[in-house]
Design a protein around this motif. Sequence first.
Motif, short mmCIF file in Angstrom:
data_model
loop_
_atom_site.label_atom_id
_atom_site.label_comp_id
_atom_site.label_asym_id
_atom_site.label_seq_id
_atom_site.Cartn_x
_atom_site.Cartn_y
_atom_site.Cartn_z
N ARG A 17 0.84 -1.20 0.00
CA ARG A 17 0.00 0.00 0.00
C ARG A 17 0.87 1.25 0.00
NH1 ARG A 17 -2.84 1.27 4.00
NH2 ARG A 17 -4.63 2.16 2.89
N ASP A 56 -6.59 -2.36 -0.20
CA ASP A 56 -7.37 -2.07 1.01
C ASP A 56 -8.21 -3.28 1.40
OD1 ASP A 56 -6.32 0.46 1.11
OD2 ASP A 56 -8.05 1.45 0.19
N ASP A 57 -8.80 -3.95 0.39
CA ASP A 57 -9.58 -5.16 0.69
C ASP A 57 -8.70 -6.24 1.29
OD1 ASP A 57 -11.82 -3.91 -0.31
OD2 ASP A 57 -11.70 -4.86 -2.29
N GLN A 92 -5.51 0.41 -5.44
CA GLN A 92 -5.56 0.75 -4.02
C GLN A 92 -6.75 0.09 -3.34
OE1 GLN A 92 -2.98 2.54 -2.90
NE2 GLN A 92 -3.68 2.08 -0.84
N SER A 93 -7.87 -0.02 -4.07
CA SER A 93 -9.05 -0.68 -3.51
C SER A 93 -8.77 -2.16 -3.24
CB SER A 93 -10.23 -0.54 -4.47
OG SER A 93 -11.36 -1.24 -3.99
N HIS A 94 -8.06 -2.82 -4.16
CA HIS A 94 -7.72 -4.23 -3.96
C HIS A 94 -6.80 -4.39 -2.75
CE1 HIS A 94 -8.56 -4.98 -8.50
NE2 HIS A 94 -9.66 -5.10 -7.76
N ASN A 122 -6.68 3.79 -8.54
CA ASN A 122 -7.70 3.67 -7.50
C ASN A 122 -8.17 2.22 -7.36
OD1 ASN A 122 -7.62 6.42 -6.92
ND2 ASN A 122 -9.25 6.92 -8.39
N ALA A 123 -8.27 1.52 -8.51
CA ALA A 123 -8.66 0.11 -8.45
C ALA A 123 -7.60 -0.71 -7.71
CB ALA A 123 -8.87 -0.44 -9.86
#
Length: 284
Positions: free
Chosen positions: A61, A178-179, A174-176, A171-172
């Motif tokens: 991250r 974060d998940d 970072q979303s992965h 952003n995609a």
Amino acid sequence: MSTEEPASGRPIAGLSVQNWVHLILAGFVVVVCGCLVVGGLVLSRISDRTTELVDHIQPARSASFQLQNSLLDQETGVRGYALTGDTTFLEPYEEGMRAERERLARLRSLTGDEQPYAGDVERIERAAQQWRTLRAEPLIAAVRENGPTAATSAPIMRSKADFDSLRALYNAQQSHLDDARDTARAELGDTRTTRDWVLVALVVGFVLAVVSLSLLLHRVVGRPLGALTAASDRVRAGAFTEKIDVRGPSDVRAVSEAAEAMRSRLVAELAESQERETLLAEQT
């Protein structure tokens, strides 16, 4: 198993006191080993989740944030150079490209071939290269050749639109990540809860095992020895006609049968002595 024969001639079968003690000690060892194995498995799982979170997900991250900054530096440098023609704006652009390569390499080392993270890195790298090839480099070349007047708002807006697509890919990613972080934290929390319950279960199980093994030792060893002692005391007190018949481990039964043989012999000799005395009295 003992095969000794007492004075009565009946074979002794079963475990001795020493055998029972060894068996109970083996039970303690099994319980302790079971506690160690279960505790080790739970702690290993906690260590794996912690390592994944600390050594992979969180650094990934951080590298992703740094990758975004390097891309933003490139976009800002190109736009500033297109508007002013000042070559100092190309420094963050070039520095951003160098940082981008480092961050991409860092992300690959952290995520490996695991999906969707490896795919995110590949898509971001292709999109960044495409943006530089189709928008940034031609715009820089046009400004170098014709000055900032060559950079009209249309090329700048197209460059910004393509860069917004690149930002969406970031952003995609970072979303992965974060998940993945949330999942690892949830698993770590569940594992810690499991650890607490396992520790409670181990303590309770250990206490129950100690109590059960103590009761077993008392039942198979302590009680027969106590019964043999009581029977011997009664015979010593004068109850010569009371038979000594104690059940239990083989060596306890062997002692019991030896004591019974001795009692029987004493009773027989006592009866013979009394018979002789009676006969002598009659003769007198």
